[in-house]
Every structure is written in C-alpha cells, then in structure tokens.
Motif scaffolding. Structure first.
Motif, PDB file in Angstrom:
ATOM      1  N   SER A  13       0.836  -1.193   0.000  1.00 26.29           N
ATOM      2  CA  SER A  13       0.000   0.000   0.000  1.00 26.29           C
ATOM      3  C   SER A  13       0.873   1.246   0.000  1.00 26.29           C
ATOM      4  CB  SER A  13      -0.907   0.008   1.233  1.00 26.29           C
ATOM      5  OG  SER A  13      -1.561   1.252   1.369  1.00 26.29           O
ATOM      6  N   GLU A  14       0.576   2.171  -0.906  1.00 24.74           N
ATOM      7  CA  GLU A  14       1.328   3.425  -0.967  1.00 24.74           C
ATOM      8  C   GLU A  14       0.822   4.440   0.051  1.00 24.74           C
ATOM      9  OE1 GLU A  14       2.273   5.066  -4.847  1.00 24.74           O
ATOM     10  OE2 GLU A  14       1.486   3.242  -5.780  1.00 24.74           O
ATOM     11  N   SER A  15      -0.282   4.127   0.697  1.00 20.42           N
ATOM     12  CA  SER A  15      -0.899   5.072   1.633  1.00 20.42           C
ATOM     13  C   SER A  15      -0.337   4.961   3.040  1.00 20.42           C
ATOM     14  CB  SER A  15      -2.410   4.847   1.673  1.00 20.42           C
ATOM     15  OG  SER A  15      -2.719   3.546   2.152  1.00 20.42           O
ATOM     16  N   GLU A  16       0.551   4.003   3.281  1.00 19.42           N
ATOM     17  CA  GLU A  16       1.104   3.811   4.616  1.00 19.42           C
ATOM     18  C   GLU A  16       2.226   4.817   4.872  1.00 19.42           C
ATOM     19  OE1 GLU A  16       2.287  -0.225   5.087  1.00 19.42           O
ATOM     20  OE2 GLU A  16       0.254  -1.022   4.907  1.00 19.42           O
ATOM     21  N   VAL A  17       1.840   5.983   5.326  1.00 21.33           N
ATOM     22  CA  VAL A  17       2.813   7.028   5.631  1.00 21.33           C
ATOM     23  C   VAL A  17       2.528   7.568   7.028  1.00 21.33           C
ATOM     24  CG1 VAL A  17       3.099   7.690   3.217  1.00 21.33           C
ATOM     25  CG2 VAL A  17       1.396   8.867   4.631  1.00 21.33           C
ATOM     26  N   VAL A  18       3.557   8.131   7.651  1.00 15.35           N
ATOM     27  CA  VAL A  18       3.411   8.799   8.943  1.00 15.35           C
ATOM     28  C   VAL A  18       3.422  10.301   8.673  1.00 15.35           C
ATOM     29  CG1 VAL A  18       4.363   9.136  11.247  1.00 15.35           C
ATOM     30  CG2 VAL A  18       4.589   6.911  10.125  1.00 15.35           C
ATOM     31  N   VAL A  19       2.294  10.933   8.876  1.00 16.15           N
ATOM     32  CA  VAL A  19       2.188  12.368   8.616  1.00 16.15           C
ATOM     33  C   VAL A  19       2.800  13.135   9.782  1.00 16.15           C
ATOM     34  CG1 VAL A  19       0.635  14.284   8.142  1.00 16.15           C
ATOM     35  CG2 VAL A  19       0.097  11.996   7.263  1.00 16.15           C
ATOM     36  N   VAL A  20       3.905  13.805   9.515  1.00 17.88           N
ATOM     37  CA  VAL A  20       4.583  14.575  10.554  1.00 17.88           C
ATOM     38  C   VAL A  20       4.663  16.033  10.132  1.00 17.88           C
ATOM     39  CG1 VAL A  20       5.946  12.610  11.341  1.00 17.88           C
ATOM     40  CG2 VAL A  20       6.888  14.138   9.608  1.00 17.88           C
ATOM     41  N   LYS A  21       4.782  16.913  11.126  1.00 19.34           N
ATOM     42  CA  LYS A  21       4.972  18.332  10.889  1.00 19.34           C
ATOM     43  C   LYS A  21       6.410  18.689  11.250  1.00 19.34           C
ATOM     44  CE  LYS A  21       0.154  19.479  11.975  1.00 19.34           C
ATOM     45  NZ  LYS A  21      -0.744  20.255  12.877  1.00 19.34           N
ATOM     46  N   TRP A  22       7.008  19.556  10.472  1.00 14.44           N
ATOM     47  CA  TRP A  22       8.403  19.924  10.677  1.00 14.44           C
ATOM     48  C   TRP A  22       8.506  21.270  11.385  1.00 14.44           C
ATOM     49  CZ3 TRP A  22      11.543  15.993   9.701  1.00 14.44           C
ATOM     50  CH2 TRP A  22      11.122  15.027   8.790  1.00 14.44           C
ATOM     51  N   PRO A  23       9.531  21.446  12.203  1.00 14.19           N
ATOM     52  CA  PRO A  23       9.734  22.737  12.873  1.00 14.19           C
ATOM     53  C   PRO A  23       9.932  23.873  11.862  1.00 14.19           C
ATOM     54  CG  PRO A  23      11.090  21.026  13.878  1.00 14.19           C
ATOM     55  CD  PRO A  23      10.529  20.452  12.615  1.00 14.19           C
ATOM     56  N   TYR A  24       9.540  25.063  12.251  1.00 13.59           N
ATOM     57  CA  TYR A  24       9.751  26.240  11.402  1.00 13.59           C
ATOM     58  C   TYR A  24       9.879  27.473  12.281  1.00 13.59           C
ATOM     59  CZ  TYR A  24       4.788  27.386  12.094  1.00 13.59           C
ATOM     60  OH  TYR A  24       3.565  27.697  12.643  1.00 13.59           O
ATOM     61  N   GLY A  25      10.409  28.529  11.696  1.00 14.09           N
ATOM     62  CA  GLY A  25      10.617  29.752  12.451  1.00 14.09           C
ATOM     63  C   GLY A  25       9.300  30.445  12.764  1.00 14.09           C
ATOM     64  N   ARG A  26       8.994  30.604  14.039  1.00 14.88           N
ATOM     65  CA  ARG A  26       7.730  31.215  14.447  1.00 14.88           C
ATOM     66  C   ARG A  26       7.692  32.709  14.147  1.00 14.88           C
ATOM     67  NH1 ARG A  26       3.413  27.835  15.426  1.00 14.88           N
ATOM     68  NH2 ARG A  26       4.441  25.814  15.426  1.00 14.88           N
ATOM     69  N   GLU A  27       8.828  33.357  14.141  1.00 11.01           N
ATOM     70  CA  GLU A  27       8.852  34.802  13.948  1.00 11.01           C
ATOM     71  C   GLU A  27       8.807  35.189  12.476  1.00 11.01           C
ATOM     72  OE1 GLU A  27      12.215  36.317  16.007  1.00 11.01           O
ATOM     73  OE2 GLU A  27      11.428  35.850  18.009  1.00 11.01           O
ATOM     74  N   ASP A  28       9.526  34.419  11.631  1.00 14.77           N
ATOM     75  CA  ASP A  28       9.598  34.800  10.214  1.00 14.77           C
ATOM     76  C   ASP A  28       9.071  33.730   9.263  1.00 14.77           C
ATOM     77  OD1 ASP A  28      11.536  32.873  10.505  1.00 14.77           O
ATOM     78  OD2 ASP A  28      13.211  34.158   9.912  1.00 14.77           O
ATOM     79  N   ASP A  29       8.515  32.641   9.819  1.00 17.74           N
ATOM     80  CA  ASP A  29       7.964  31.548   9.015  1.00 17.74           C
ATOM     81  C   ASP A  29       9.023  30.872   8.132  1.00 17.74           C
ATOM     82  OD1 ASP A  29       5.648  29.983   8.445  1.00 17.74           O
ATOM     83  OD2 ASP A  29       5.557  30.898   6.461  1.00 17.74           O
ATOM     84  N   SER A  30      10.303  30.981   8.510  1.00 19.56           N
ATOM     85  CA  SER A  30      11.364  30.317   7.746  1.00 19.56           C
ATOM     86  C   SER A  30      11.271  28.806   7.944  1.00 19.56           C
ATOM     87  CB  SER A  30      12.740  30.819   8.195  1.00 19.56           C
ATOM     88  OG  SER A  30      12.925  30.594   9.583  1.00 19.56           O
ATOM     89  N   ARG A  31      11.569  28.066   6.888  1.00 22.61           N
ATOM     90  CA  ARG A  31      11.397  26.617   6.917  1.00 22.61           C
ATOM     91  C   ARG A  31      12.625  25.906   6.366  1.00 22.61           C
ATOM     92  NH1 ARG A  31       5.914  25.303   7.820  1.00 22.61           N
ATOM     93  NH2 ARG A  31       4.623  27.187   7.901  1.00 22.61           N
ATOM     94  N   PHE A  32      12.731  24.618   6.725  1.00 26.88           N
ATOM     95  CA  PHE A  32      13.853  23.810   6.255  1.00 26.88           C
ATOM     96  C   PHE A  32      13.648  23.321   4.827  1.00 26.88           C
ATOM     97  CE2 PHE A  32      14.219  23.512  10.853  1.00 26.88           C
ATOM     98  CZ  PHE A  32      15.591  23.628  11.053  1.00 26.88           C
ATOM     99  N   GLY A  33      12.415  23.307   4.367  1.00 27.31           N
ATOM    100  CA  GLY A  33      12.135  22.848   3.010  1.00 27.31           C
ATOM    101  C   GLY A  33      11.681  21.412   2.926  1.00 27.31           C
ATOM    102  N   PHE A  34      11.460  20.757   4.100  1.00 31.55           N
ATOM    103  CA  PHE A  34      11.014  19.368   4.098  1.00 31.55           C
ATOM    104  C   PHE A  34       9.538  19.239   3.739  1.00 31.55           C
ATOM    105  CE2 PHE A  34      14.247  19.058   7.747  1.00 31.55           C
ATOM    106  CZ  PHE A  34      15.292  18.864   6.853  1.00 31.55           C
ATOM    107  N   ASP A  35       8.757  20.258   4.104  1.00 31.26           N
ATOM    108  CA  ASP A  35       7.309  20.179   3.979  1.00 31.26           C
ATOM    109  C   ASP A  35       6.889  19.860   2.541  1.00 31.26           C
ATOM    110  OD1 ASP A  35       6.431  21.927   6.710  1.00 31.26           O
ATOM    111  OD2 ASP A  35       8.347  22.447   5.788  1.00 31.26           O
ATOM    112  N   GLY A  36       6.092  18.789   2.408  1.00 26.12           N
ATOM    113  CA  GLY A  36       5.581  18.417   1.102  1.00 26.12           C
ATOM    114  C   GLY A  36       6.575  17.713   0.214  1.00 26.12           C
TER     115      GLY A  36
END
Length: 215
Positions: free
Chosen positions: A64-87
């Motif tokens: 099954s391709e649907s077996e994934v663990v949906v996680v959220k990645w940390p990001y900068g709360r002040e400037d919304d900067s991200r690592f680029g992992f999302d999506g």
C-alpha cells in the motif's frame, strides 16, 4: 555449530569444544578449510565468518502506498522560515530520520520543536542524555506557542533520561526522538546502533540526533 553474525578463529572453536590436542586442532582446521572451500565460511587473516546467503523477497506490487506517517516539521515562528522538508519528504512507518551537527548547532532545539509540532497527533517520546527537569521546565515555559499539557494536566509527551542502549526502550508505534548519540565515542558503532533502533520500530518512527566531533 553455526556462529552466525560472529567472527571467530581456530582457538575460539577449540576452546568452545574443549579440544586441546594437536590432532584434534588439525581436524578442526581441516573442517574449517573445507567449509571455506564450499562457500559456507569466509576467512580473512585468521578470522572466519559464517556466510548467510538466505534472503527474503519483498512483494512490492501488493504494498500500500498510503502507509505514511504524517509529521509536521519545525519552522521559524517569527519569520515563518522553513527547512524545506514540507511536502517533499515522505516518512513511512519504521523510518529513521537522522540529523547531525557539532555541539551547540541547534540539534536539541530541532528535536524539542519536532516534538512540539507532533505531540497533538502522535504519541511522542523524547529521550535525552542532558535534560535536567528544572531547566527543561523553564525551556517549556518559553515555548508558549503550543500547550504541552493535556486537559488533565499531564504531559502530551514522555521525557526519558537515556545515555545508551536506546533500542531497549523504543516505543514501536510512537515517534521516538533521541537527543543525542555521541559519534565521537561510538563512531564505528553508529550503523549498528541505528539498525538496532530501527529493528524495534513497527508503525512508529525515530528521529536521531548525532553529535559530531569539533573540527
């Protein structure tokens, strides 16, 4: 006698079988040589290794391709900067996520923020070797963008003090965050340590922080 996953020499085998005479040792040496010639053992210098040529085929077509663990990645709360992992990074059950860096490189911040992002949707376990209760509590108080407590006042995650043998306490269906493993002390064992942790996972995952030597 099969010594799977071990390396051994003639002396080890003879001691194990309590063989002491030269004639007995000669017969064991011949047997070992025969096993090498048959492809059952491999010899490197004086050491032998049992060759395990068994394997398991993976039926990927029915997976099954649907077996994934949906996680959220940390990001900068002040400037919304991200690592680029999302999506872009898909995490599956049993996966290992590794981050590495020198001391004071922000690994602990990443680990704690990872727990903060996921503690409302997953059972999270944070294993640390330098967490002190009072200091951690002060840190939690500053992270006021999320509530770490349930309605009954108990934490949404578990904080565990651990310095070694992490695989022994892995929660197989949870998010296990290990902060941190010292590469300087066990660089040659890192692969074995990570394999051991992964072997205990089922539907959960592990985020492992590795402490690198100062360059």
């Amino acid at each position: 006698i099969t010594h799977a996953n071990e390396r051994f020499d003639l002396d080890t085998i003879c001691r194990h079988l309590d063989l002491k005479t030269a004639n007995q040792r000669h017969h064991v040496a011949k047997k070992l040589s025969y096993e090498v010639s048959q492809g059952n053992f491999e010899k490197s210098d004086r050491l032998y290794r049992y060759i395990d040529n068994t394997y398991t085929r993976i039926d990927w077509q029915k997976a099954s391709e649907s077996e994934v663990v949906v996680v959220k990645w940390p990001y900068g709360r002040e400037d919304d900067s991200r690592f680029g992992f999302d999506g872009h990074l898909v995490v599956s059950p049993g996966d290992i996520i590794v981050i590495a860096g020198n001391s004071n490189a922000g690994k602990t911040n990443f680990c704690i923020n990872f727990v903060w992002e996921n503690m409302d949707s997953h059972h999270c376990v944070l294993m640390g070797n330098e967490y002190e209760a009072g200091k951690f509590k002060r840190r939690v108080r500053r992270m006021d963008w999320a509530n770490p407590l349930k309605e009954d006042g108990t934490p949404k995650f578990e904080l565990i003090h651990r310095r070694k043998d992490w695989k022994d306490i892995i929660f197989p269906d949870s998010i296990n965050v290990i902060d941190w493993i010292n590469m300087a002390d066990s660089f040659y064992k890192i692969g074995e340590i990570i394999d051991g942790i992964q072997s205990k996972l089922r539907n959960g995952i592990a985020l492992i922080s590795l402490q690198k030597e100062e360059e």
